[in-house]
Scaffold this active site. Sequence first.
Site, PDB file in Angstrom:
ATOM      1  N   GLY A   9       0.840  -1.190   0.000  1.00 49.06           N
ATOM      2  CA  GLY A   9       0.000   0.000   0.000  1.00 49.06           C
ATOM      3  C   GLY A   9       0.872   1.235   0.000  1.00 49.06           C
ATOM      4  O   GLY A   9       2.102   1.146   0.019  1.00 49.06           O
ATOM      5  N   ARG A  12       1.887   5.556   4.852  1.00 46.35           N
ATOM      6  CA  ARG A  12       0.910   5.886   5.896  1.00 46.35           C
ATOM      7  C   ARG A  12      -0.498   5.362   5.599  1.00 46.35           C
ATOM      8  O   ARG A  12      -1.488   5.934   6.022  1.00 46.35           O
ATOM      9  CB  ARG A  12       0.867   7.395   6.143  1.00 46.35           C
ATOM     10  CG  ARG A  12       2.159   7.984   6.633  1.00 46.35           C
ATOM     11  CD  ARG A  12       2.465   7.472   8.003  1.00 46.35           C
ATOM     12  NE  ARG A  12       3.623   8.181   8.569  1.00 46.35           N
ATOM     13  CZ  ARG A  12       4.210   7.822   9.671  1.00 46.35           C
ATOM     14  NH1 ARG A  12       3.783   6.773  10.329  1.00 46.35           N
ATOM     15  NH2 ARG A  12       5.240   8.487  10.123  1.00 46.35           N
ATOM     16  N   HIS A  50       6.760   3.342  15.703  1.00 46.47           N
ATOM     17  CA  HIS A  50       6.425   1.931  15.486  1.00 46.47           C
ATOM     18  C   HIS A  50       6.639   1.117  16.755  1.00 46.47           C
ATOM     19  O   HIS A  50       5.811   0.283  17.114  1.00 46.47           O
ATOM     20  CB  HIS A  50       7.270   1.357  14.333  1.00 46.47           C
ATOM     21  CG  HIS A  50       6.708   1.644  12.987  1.00 46.47           C
ATOM     22  ND1 HIS A  50       6.259   0.655  12.156  1.00 46.47           N
ATOM     23  CD2 HIS A  50       6.516   2.802  12.323  1.00 46.47           C
ATOM     24  CE1 HIS A  50       5.815   1.192  11.035  1.00 46.47           C
ATOM     25  NE2 HIS A  50       5.965   2.508  11.105  1.00 46.47           N
ATOM     26  N   ARG A  53       3.878   1.399  19.465  1.00 44.26           N
ATOM     27  CA  ARG A  53       2.647   0.643  19.217  1.00 44.26           C
ATOM     28  C   ARG A  53       2.739  -0.788  19.730  1.00 44.26           C
ATOM     29  O   ARG A  53       1.729  -1.408  20.021  1.00 44.26           O
ATOM     30  CB  ARG A  53       2.374   0.577  17.704  1.00 44.26           C
ATOM     31  CG  ARG A  53       1.529   1.639  17.160  1.00 44.26           C
ATOM     32  CD  ARG A  53       0.872   1.236  15.853  1.00 44.26           C
ATOM     33  NE  ARG A  53       1.735   0.551  14.927  1.00 44.26           N
ATOM     34  CZ  ARG A  53       2.278   1.108  13.840  1.00 44.26           C
ATOM     35  NH1 ARG A  53       2.059   2.358  13.571  1.00 44.26           N
ATOM     36  NH2 ARG A  53       3.032   0.404  13.029  1.00 44.26           N
ATOM     37  N   ARG A  54       3.949  -1.311  19.767  1.00 47.03           N
ATOM     38  CA  ARG A  54       4.130  -2.712  20.132  1.00 47.03           C
ATOM     39  C   ARG A  54       4.362  -2.847  21.630  1.00 47.03           C
ATOM     40  O   ARG A  54       4.986  -2.009  22.255  1.00 47.03           O
ATOM     41  CB  ARG A  54       5.302  -3.314  19.357  1.00 47.03           C
ATOM     42  CG  ARG A  54       5.085  -3.256  17.854  1.00 47.03           C
ATOM     43  CD  ARG A  54       6.133  -4.018  17.090  1.00 47.03           C
ATOM     44  NE  ARG A  54       7.499  -3.668  17.376  1.00 47.03           N
ATOM     45  CZ  ARG A  54       8.199  -2.745  16.739  1.00 47.03           C
ATOM     46  NH1 ARG A  54       7.650  -2.047  15.787  1.00 47.03           N
ATOM     47  NH2 ARG A  54       9.458  -2.520  17.057  1.00 47.03           N
TER      48      ARG A  54
END
Length: 174
Positions: A9, A12, A50, A53-54
């Site tokens: 994709g 963002r 990133h 988020r984890r």
Amino acid sequence: MGQSLLITGGARSGKSALAESYALETTGKAIYIATAQAHDAEMEARIAEHQKRRGPEWTTVQAPFDLADALVQSDGGDPRMVDCLTLWLTNLMLSDADWRAQTETLVHTIATQTAPVILVTNEVGGGIVPENKLARDFRDAAGWVNQTIARTCGSVVLCVAGYPMKVKSNDHPV
């Protein structure tokens, strides 16, 4: 062969978040194989976003160059998420590595994995023709890498505004 999924994709588009949710589906734990390198403060901030988020259910493996080896070393357990192929390709191209040979090695490695592999990549060919040779070479190489990996993966998803669109579905219920 383990399940393999390619998520592609635009920038963002929600690819990484989607891949993260898929990676945790089966066991609640996953391995994050990171290809990014923080060469400046802006990239450090992106990587930190990133990581934020984890949670503790993630184990991170750094693999800016030898992605196939990282997959081999981490096989046999929890699902692995590779984020992302286009940064990996950038690393290879800027170091004058043989990215075609590395991609072929990656294809053979994906085909032999027993644990699921989710790969994230960017679609880069939807815009205008870049004005310089390096950018055109990168766009062309990314297209070739994406097509090659997509043929190998059991499933391919296009992420648009955070929503998955099935492109190819053999073994992942999107």
